[in-house]
Design a protein around this motif. Structure first.
Motif, mmCIF file in Angstrom:
data_model
loop_
_atom_site.group_PDB
_atom_site.id
_atom_site.type_symbol
_atom_site.label_atom_id
_atom_site.label_comp_id
_atom_site.label_asym_id
_atom_site.label_seq_id
_atom_site.Cartn_x
_atom_site.Cartn_y
_atom_site.Cartn_z
ATOM 1 N N ARG A 164 -24.379 -33.637 -54.960
ATOM 2 C CA ARG A 164 -25.831 -33.747 -55.120
ATOM 3 C C ARG A 164 -26.543 -32.463 -54.692
ATOM 4 O O ARG A 164 -27.525 -32.051 -55.306
ATOM 5 C CB ARG A 164 -26.349 -34.938 -54.302
ATOM 6 C CG ARG A 164 -27.838 -35.211 -54.419
ATOM 7 C CD ARG A 164 -28.148 -35.734 -55.805
ATOM 8 N NE ARG A 164 -29.585 -35.849 -56.072
ATOM 9 C CZ ARG A 164 -30.321 -34.885 -56.567
ATOM 10 N NH1 ARG A 164 -29.785 -33.705 -56.804
ATOM 11 N NH2 ARG A 164 -31.599 -35.079 -56.831
ATOM 12 N N THR B 63 -24.023 -43.819 -52.272
ATOM 13 C CA THR B 63 -24.698 -42.538 -52.437
ATOM 14 C C THR B 63 -24.575 -41.699 -51.171
ATOM 15 O O THR B 63 -24.892 -40.519 -51.176
ATOM 16 C CB THR B 63 -26.199 -42.739 -52.749
ATOM 17 O OG1 THR B 63 -26.764 -43.535 -51.712
ATOM 18 C CG2 THR B 63 -26.405 -43.415 -54.090
ATOM 19 N N ARG B 64 -24.096 -42.346 -50.083
ATOM 20 C CA ARG B 64 -23.941 -41.589 -48.827
ATOM 21 C C ARG B 64 -22.538 -41.025 -48.649
ATOM 22 O O ARG B 64 -22.243 -40.392 -47.650
ATOM 23 C CB ARG B 64 -24.319 -42.467 -47.624
ATOM 24 C CG ARG B 64 -25.823 -42.733 -47.535
ATOM 25 C CD ARG B 64 -26.181 -43.414 -46.222
ATOM 26 N NE ARG B 64 -25.414 -44.640 -46.043
ATOM 27 C CZ ARG B 64 -25.805 -45.837 -46.485
ATOM 28 N NH1 ARG B 64 -26.941 -45.959 -47.102
ATOM 29 N NH2 ARG B 64 -25.061 -46.903 -46.275
ATOM 30 N N LYS C 193 -22.647 -36.546 -51.731
ATOM 31 C CA LYS C 193 -23.663 -35.669 -51.110
ATOM 32 C C LYS C 193 -23.386 -34.200 -51.430
ATOM 33 O O LYS C 193 -24.307 -33.438 -51.727
ATOM 34 C CB LYS C 193 -23.664 -35.865 -49.587
ATOM 35 C CG LYS C 193 -24.491 -37.046 -49.128
ATOM 36 C CD LYS C 193 -24.452 -37.093 -47.618
ATOM 37 C CE LYS C 193 -25.576 -37.895 -47.009
ATOM 38 N NZ LYS C 193 -25.373 -38.024 -45.558
ATOM 39 N N GLU D 185 -28.292 -40.820 -58.751
ATOM 40 C CA GLU D 185 -28.517 -39.923 -57.624
ATOM 41 C C GLU D 185 -27.989 -38.515 -57.937
ATOM 42 O O GLU D 185 -28.587 -37.506 -57.569
ATOM 43 C CB GLU D 185 -27.784 -40.502 -56.397
ATOM 44 C CG GLU D 185 -27.865 -39.709 -55.121
ATOM 45 C CD GLU D 185 -29.208 -39.828 -54.438
ATOM 46 O OE1 GLU D 185 -29.982 -40.734 -54.794
ATOM 47 O OE2 GLU D 185 -29.476 -38.988 -53.552
ATOM 48 N N LEU D 186 -26.877 -38.468 -58.649
ATOM 49 C CA LEU D 186 -26.236 -37.181 -58.955
ATOM 50 C C LEU D 186 -26.876 -36.465 -60.140
ATOM 51 O O LEU D 186 -27.089 -35.257 -60.119
ATOM 52 C CB LEU D 186 -24.753 -37.403 -59.278
ATOM 53 C CG LEU D 186 -23.817 -37.647 -58.111
ATOM 54 C CD1 LEU D 186 -22.444 -38.030 -58.633
ATOM 55 C CD2 LEU D 186 -23.725 -36.399 -57.232
ATOM 56 N N GLN E 260 -29.464 -35.211 -63.046
ATOM 57 C CA GLN E 260 -30.843 -34.734 -62.942
ATOM 58 C C GLN E 260 -31.664 -35.141 -64.162
ATOM 59 O O GLN E 260 -32.717 -34.613 -64.420
ATOM 60 C CB GLN E 260 -30.833 -33.217 -62.771
ATOM 61 C CG GLN E 260 -30.172 -32.793 -61.469
ATOM 62 C CD GLN E 260 -29.830 -31.321 -61.470
ATOM 63 O OE1 GLN E 260 -28.867 -30.889 -62.081
ATOM 64 N NE2 GLN E 260 -30.655 -30.544 -60.805
ATOM 65 N N ASP F 270 -26.049 -46.426 -59.785
ATOM 66 C CA ASP F 270 -26.935 -45.921 -58.729
ATOM 67 C C ASP F 270 -26.489 -44.547 -58.231
ATOM 68 O O ASP F 270 -27.301 -43.649 -58.039
ATOM 69 C CB ASP F 270 -27.012 -46.921 -57.562
ATOM 70 C CG ASP F 270 -25.627 -47.248 -57.003
ATOM 71 O OD1 ASP F 270 -24.636 -47.148 -57.759
ATOM 72 O OD2 ASP F 270 -25.538 -47.585 -55.807
ATOM 73 N N VAL F 271 -25.169 -44.388 -58.059
ATOM 74 C CA VAL F 271 -24.651 -43.092 -57.606
ATOM 75 C C VAL F 271 -24.865 -42.046 -58.709
ATOM 76 O O VAL F 271 -25.280 -40.909 -58.439
ATOM 77 C CB VAL F 271 -23.156 -43.199 -57.226
ATOM 78 C CG1 VAL F 271 -22.582 -41.826 -56.915
ATOM 79 C CG2 VAL F 271 -22.984 -44.127 -56.035
#
Lengths: 271, 271
Positions: A18, A9-10, A15, A87-88, A90, A83-84
């Motif tokens: 995101r 996710t980093r 990012k 994170e992305l 919504q 997981d990614v």
């Protein structure tokens, strides 16, 4: 298979995507996020709109056609873990496909250039879900374009894009003009400007019988809670209310817009 | 001022009300929760429906008329703090007024007894927000009653009650009959039964021109995602689709229902 795997996710690319959940970054980059297979299919149908595609292994497997088409068009496809994607995306239950798209809005001039017959104006619509639903309804009713004035929500808000169910890619959308510049442009394009408001002096049925709705028409919709401000009601050609035959105090914005736009669409086809 | 103050979320009365967020407890008690001043006003207008009222000090002050009317009718009013209200209310920003109400639904027989002209049937509507919006729209369009079949969401679900914007108190609502028993009852009441479905052989415009919609009509609406099952499509008198003039794949359920119900309402008044 996806060209490249992004496991963190980093990752700078994750990012950057995101960040597009925020309006300021969307504006800066001229890009927005569109989630799910339907949106990806619609975006792929337009030249140069889809910039990057993120897909989970499961979604890649289920939507091989879409992923293949993206790769064939030279669009970078990234495989990401759940997981990614969480994170992305919504949404609570992400659909596993997420596209970074270039802005698709057009100028007011271009939207009104080719003798439009039905135009939808969102003048003070603040709820993105409502705005997206009106966009979808306007598309279904055959609206030639949809205008979001600067007092309305951003058409690229994630909730608005989702509620539009792909319609943001179907018809010309104008983003952010002031209402003051929209009104003369609509009139110059030969459209009768009709505002929908519970306080309208004539009902939709009366306007229909009077023949008002058979010609080229621009419908103006206001705020969910308080309708339209006085200066807009004063500037339009007519203010029309959807009749309430029963005990309800009012209709919600999206359903009122559906009744108005379909009444116009039918009147125009009958005329 | 409210008759009694309940300061703890562990008060038995607060717990009893809180439980009504669950369908099983609503059924057992025959009671449901209605939030906000509009719902409280509508519930007060009906005899014996409002059982208990919870109010924050701020809401009590802002809605003195409603609290006074409740007290005059002998309805227990409890003042609660923001923490208790947050525990009771199902919204992110509670409006400070919450009513415990007796069920208001009626039997299928009673709903169809007095020659109804427009009836709305929710056959497989699972999203409570959509169901409440359709209920509100049916009320606005002058529907004589709304029937939630056993395959639809509970009409007393908090989200459905909120989205109905008071309409659950306005018109006869029938809760939970099987679709199999609804169809013959509608036909026996002299109603033409029309299902709205994207796969309908005739469009709404065709049905309108053919004069189908001028007489007493029952509209059947299905699931948000997959529409109506085959056995329902086979059992109704007609299956009608809302025409899609533009590029949208479909309309959402509540907007499609608005277009259908208002088309019927206008046809009946013109005929």
């Amino acid at each position: 298979m996806a060209g490249r795997e992004l496991s963190s996710t980093r990752s700078p690319r994750v990012k950057a995507a995101r960040r597009l959940a925020k309006r300021a970054f969307r504006r800066r980059d001229g890009r927005f996020l569109a989630e799910g297979p339907q949106a990806v299919r619609e975006a792929l149908a337009l030249d140069g709109v889809l910039c990057e595609l993120f897909a989970t292994a499961e979604a890649e497997n289920r939507h091989q056609d879409l992923v293949a088409r993206a790769e064939k068009s030279g669009i970078p496809v990234f495989r990401v873990g759940a997981d990614v994607m969480a994170e992305l995306a919504q949404t609570v239950t992400p659909q596993g496909l997420l596209a970074v798209c270039r802005f698709v809005d057009v100028s007011l001039e271009s939207a009104l250039a080719s003798s439009p017959r039905l135009v939808t104006v969102l003048a003070h619509v603040r709820d993105p879900g409502n705005a997206g639903t009106v966009l979808r309804t306007a598309d279904a009713a055959g609206s030639d374009s949809v205008i979001f004035t600067d007092a309305s929500v951003d058409s690229y808000n994630g909730k608005c894009v989702r509620a539009s169910a792909g319609s943001i890619f179907h018809l010309p959308v104008v983003m952010g003009p002031r209402f003051g510049e929209v009104i003369p442009a609509l009139k110059a394009a030969g459209l009768t400007v009709v505002a929908a408001d519970g306080a309208g002096e004539s009902s939709l049925d009366t306007a229909l019988e009077a023949g008002t709705l058979g010609g080229p028409t621009a419908w103006v919709f206001g705020n969910e809670a308080w309708g339209l401000p006085e200066e807009i009601l004063a500037a339009v050609d007519e203010v029309v209310r959807v009749p309430i035959y029963g005990g309800a105090e009012s209709l919600n914005l999206a359903t009122a817009a559906a009744v108005c736009l379909y009444t116009s669409a039918r009147a125009q086809r009958a005329g």
